[in-house]
Design a protein around this motif. Structure first.
Motif, PDB file in Angstrom:
ATOM      1  N   THR A 168       0.844  -1.185   0.000  1.00  0.00           N
ATOM      2  CA  THR A 168       0.000   0.000   0.000  1.00  0.00           C
ATOM      3  C   THR A 168       0.888   1.246   0.000  1.00  0.00           C
ATOM      4  O   THR A 168       2.028   1.217   0.479  1.00  0.00           O
ATOM      5  CB  THR A 168      -0.921   0.031   1.235  1.00  0.00           C
ATOM      6  OG1 THR A 168      -1.618   1.267   1.250  1.00  0.00           O
ATOM      7  CG2 THR A 168      -0.120  -0.078   2.528  1.00  0.00           C
ATOM      8  N   ASP A 169       0.366   2.328  -0.546  1.00  0.00           N
ATOM      9  CA  ASP A 169       1.134   3.581  -0.561  1.00  0.00           C
ATOM     10  C   ASP A 169       0.830   4.425   0.670  1.00  0.00           C
ATOM     11  O   ASP A 169       1.226   5.586   0.742  1.00  0.00           O
ATOM     12  CB  ASP A 169       0.850   4.373  -1.841  1.00  0.00           C
ATOM     13  CG  ASP A 169      -0.632   4.706  -1.983  1.00  0.00           C
ATOM     14  OD1 ASP A 169      -1.427   4.329  -1.104  1.00  0.00           O
ATOM     15  OD2 ASP A 169      -0.979   5.351  -2.996  1.00  0.00           O
ATOM     16  N   ASN A 170       0.154   3.833   1.642  1.00  0.00           N
ATOM     17  CA  ASN A 170      -0.161   4.533   2.886  1.00  0.00           C
ATOM     18  C   ASN A 170       0.335   3.704   4.067  1.00  0.00           C
ATOM     19  O   ASN A 170      -0.387   2.835   4.572  1.00  0.00           O
ATOM     20  CB  ASN A 170      -1.670   4.773   2.993  1.00  0.00           C
ATOM     21  CG  ASN A 170      -2.038   5.560   4.240  1.00  0.00           C
ATOM     22  OD1 ASN A 170      -1.183   5.908   5.056  1.00  0.00           O
ATOM     23  ND2 ASN A 170      -3.320   5.836   4.392  1.00  0.00           N
ATOM     24  N   GLU A 194      14.405  -1.204  -3.489  1.00  0.00           N
ATOM     25  CA  GLU A 194      13.793  -0.966  -4.806  1.00  0.00           C
ATOM     26  C   GLU A 194      12.333  -1.419  -4.834  1.00  0.00           C
ATOM     27  O   GLU A 194      11.513  -0.874  -5.592  1.00  0.00           O
ATOM     28  CB  GLU A 194      14.597  -1.683  -5.912  1.00  0.00           C
ATOM     29  CG  GLU A 194      14.535  -3.195  -5.912  1.00  0.00           C
ATOM     30  CD  GLU A 194      15.452  -3.851  -4.882  1.00  0.00           C
ATOM     31  OE1 GLU A 194      16.139  -3.113  -4.146  1.00  0.00           O
ATOM     32  OE2 GLU A 194      15.484  -5.105  -4.824  1.00  0.00           O
ATOM     33  N   LYS A 195      11.980  -2.416  -4.010  1.00  0.00           N
ATOM     34  CA  LYS A 195      10.603  -2.908  -3.972  1.00  0.00           C
ATOM     35  C   LYS A 195       9.680  -2.007  -3.153  1.00  0.00           C
ATOM     36  O   LYS A 195       8.468  -2.162  -3.205  1.00  0.00           O
ATOM     37  CB  LYS A 195      10.565  -4.329  -3.402  1.00  0.00           C
ATOM     38  CG  LYS A 195      11.228  -5.366  -4.299  1.00  0.00           C
ATOM     39  CD  LYS A 195      11.059  -6.765  -3.720  1.00  0.00           C
ATOM     40  CE  LYS A 195      11.699  -7.805  -4.646  1.00  0.00           C
ATOM     41  NZ  LYS A 195      11.546  -9.172  -4.094  1.00  0.00           N
ATOM     42  N   GLN A 197       9.933   1.417  -3.232  1.00  0.00           N
ATOM     43  CA  GLN A 197       9.877   2.750  -3.819  1.00  0.00           C
ATOM     44  C   GLN A 197       8.426   3.173  -4.084  1.00  0.00           C
ATOM     45  O   GLN A 197       7.637   2.421  -4.640  1.00  0.00           O
ATOM     46  CB  GLN A 197      10.658   2.780  -5.137  1.00  0.00           C
ATOM     47  CG  GLN A 197      12.171   2.747  -4.957  1.00  0.00           C
ATOM     48  CD  GLN A 197      12.688   3.968  -4.199  1.00  0.00           C
ATOM     49  OE1 GLN A 197      12.286   5.102  -4.479  1.00  0.00           O
ATOM     50  NE2 GLN A 197      13.553   3.729  -3.224  1.00  0.00           N
ATOM     51  N   GLY A 198       8.118   4.389  -3.642  1.00  0.00           N
ATOM     52  CA  GLY A 198       6.784   4.923  -3.877  1.00  0.00           C
ATOM     53  C   GLY A 198       5.739   4.483  -2.879  1.00  0.00           C
ATOM     54  O   GLY A 198       4.560   4.818  -3.016  1.00  0.00           O
ATOM     55  N   THR A 199       6.147   3.728  -1.848  1.00  0.00           N
ATOM     56  CA  THR A 199       5.181   3.243  -0.858  1.00  0.00           C
ATOM     57  C   THR A 199       5.148   4.096   0.400  1.00  0.00           C
ATOM     58  O   THR A 199       4.242   3.956   1.210  1.00  0.00           O
ATOM     59  CB  THR A 199       5.513   1.806  -0.423  1.00  0.00           C
ATOM     60  OG1 THR A 199       6.752   1.804   0.297  1.00  0.00           O
ATOM     61  CG2 THR A 199       5.623   0.890  -1.632  1.00  0.00           C
ATOM     62  N   GLY A 200       6.154   4.929   0.577  1.00  0.00           N
ATOM     63  CA  GLY A 200       6.251   5.698   1.812  1.00  0.00           C
ATOM     64  C   GLY A 200       7.146   5.013   2.833  1.00  0.00           C
ATOM     65  O   GLY A 200       7.628   5.639   3.774  1.00  0.00           O
ATOM     66  N   TRP A 201       7.378   3.701   2.638  1.00  0.00           N
ATOM     67  CA  TRP A 201       8.230   2.964   3.571  1.00  0.00           C
ATOM     68  C   TRP A 201       9.704   3.287   3.384  1.00  0.00           C
ATOM     69  O   TRP A 201      10.516   3.096   4.295  1.00  0.00           O
ATOM     70  CB  TRP A 201       8.001   1.462   3.427  1.00  0.00           C
ATOM     71  CG  TRP A 201       6.793   1.011   4.165  1.00  0.00           C
ATOM     72  CD1 TRP A 201       5.560   0.741   3.662  1.00  0.00           C
ATOM     73  CD2 TRP A 201       6.688   0.828   5.577  1.00  0.00           C
ATOM     74  NE1 TRP A 201       4.690   0.408   4.662  1.00  0.00           N
ATOM     75  CE2 TRP A 201       5.353   0.443   5.847  1.00  0.00           C
ATOM     76  CE3 TRP A 201       7.589   0.950   6.641  1.00  0.00           C
ATOM     77  CZ2 TRP A 201       4.911   0.178   7.146  1.00  0.00           C
ATOM     78  CZ3 TRP A 201       7.140   0.684   7.929  1.00  0.00           C
ATOM     79  CH2 TRP A 201       5.825   0.311   8.164  1.00  0.00           C
ATOM     80  N   GLU A 202      10.069   3.762   2.180  1.00  0.00           N
ATOM     81  CA  GLU A 202      11.472   4.082   1.944  1.00  0.00           C
ATOM     82  C   GLU A 202      11.944   5.219   2.849  1.00  0.00           C
ATOM     83  O   GLU A 202      13.148   5.350   3.111  1.00  0.00           O
ATOM     84  CB  GLU A 202      11.713   4.448   0.471  1.00  0.00           C
ATOM     85  CG  GLU A 202      11.021   5.727   0.008  1.00  0.00           C
ATOM     86  CD  GLU A 202       9.630   5.481  -0.542  1.00  0.00           C
ATOM     87  OE1 GLU A 202       8.967   4.549  -0.044  1.00  0.00           O
ATOM     88  OE2 GLU A 202       9.221   6.222  -1.447  1.00  0.00           O
ATOM     89  N   ASP A 203      11.020   6.018   3.356  1.00  0.00           N
ATOM     90  CA  ASP A 203      11.391   7.130   4.233  1.00  0.00           C
ATOM     91  C   ASP A 203      11.413   6.736   5.695  1.00  0.00           C
ATOM     92  O   ASP A 203      11.698   7.548   6.567  1.00  0.00           O
ATOM     93  CB  ASP A 203      10.398   8.288   4.049  1.00  0.00           C
ATOM     94  CG  ASP A 203      10.383   8.791   2.609  1.00  0.00           C
ATOM     95  OD1 ASP A 203      11.452   8.783   1.981  1.00  0.00           O
ATOM     96  OD2 ASP A 203       9.304   9.174   2.133  1.00  0.00           O
TER      97      ASP A 203
END
Length: 205
Positions: A168-170, A194-195, A197-203
């Motif tokens: 999820t992206d949230n 890389e998996k 990216q864009g999910t918010g978890w990378e931060d």
């Protein structure tokens, strides 16, 4: 005359509650569907208890089951109100936050579609009742709601055990999710960024 529905055909139908679960997080729904790795959360038990208490009250049609091969849907409507011979489904939610969510609207739409299929007449309004605030919200069912239901039903019926949905992206949805120990978003972001990216978890690592 159509043939009787077989067990195999019933299994191909999507339960309306699955629409809500899929909208919340397709990945969580995947684990629930194929790996049975979701526990029974307290919120669900509490919600069922409230439903049972409500079903003992008179004056309404409660917990009526519907199915539609054409819609590929089935499910039990919590409550159906009858006012001036107009039947209106009511979906009851525990909702500690005191609000309802888009996923609840999608679920309610599924029930409206099942009811109108059974009645062979439009059902353009449904209600979401929130236990936490004792309030009822009228939802006007529009074509965009119905189209969303049709798309989700298609995605669920096309889902396979080999097609794990993305995160999820949230990330807030993951905080109390019972599938988190299997989904492992934090660990994935840490070890395979890389998996994530864009999910918010990378931060968050």
């Amino acid at each position: 005359m159509s043939s009787p529905t077989t067990v195999g055909q019933r299994d191909e139908l999507v339960h309306v509650s699955a629409l809500n679960e899929y909208v919340y997080c397709p990945r969580r729904f995947y684990y629930q569907r194929y790996h049975d790795e979701i526990g029974t959360p307290y919120e669900l038990i509490d919600g069922r208890s409230k439903h049972q208490n409500q079903s003992n009250r008179g004056g309404w049609v409660t917990e009526r089951y519907f199915r539609s091969d054409e819609l590929k849907l089935h499910g039990k409507i919590d409550l159906i109100e009858s006012d001036s011979e107009v039947l209106t489904p009511v979906e009851r939610k525990r909702s500690e936050s005191g609000q309802y969510y888009p996923s609840d609207e999608v679920q309610l739409t599924g029930y409206c579609m099942l009811l109108e299929d059974a009645l062979d007449e439009p059902v353009n309004v449904g209600y979401i009742y929130l236990y936490s605030t004792d309030t009822r919200h009228a939802i006007r069912i529009k074509e965009r709601h119905r189209e969303t239901v049709r798309k989700i039903v298609s995605r669920i019926t096309e889902m396979t055990v080999n097609s794990l949905p993305p995160f999820t992206d949230n990330p807030k949805k993951c905080e109390a999710c019972s599938a988190r120990q299997y989904c492992m978003p934090y660990e994935t972001a840490l070890l395979e960024p890389e998996k994530a990216q864009g999910t918010g978890w990378e931060d968050r690592v």
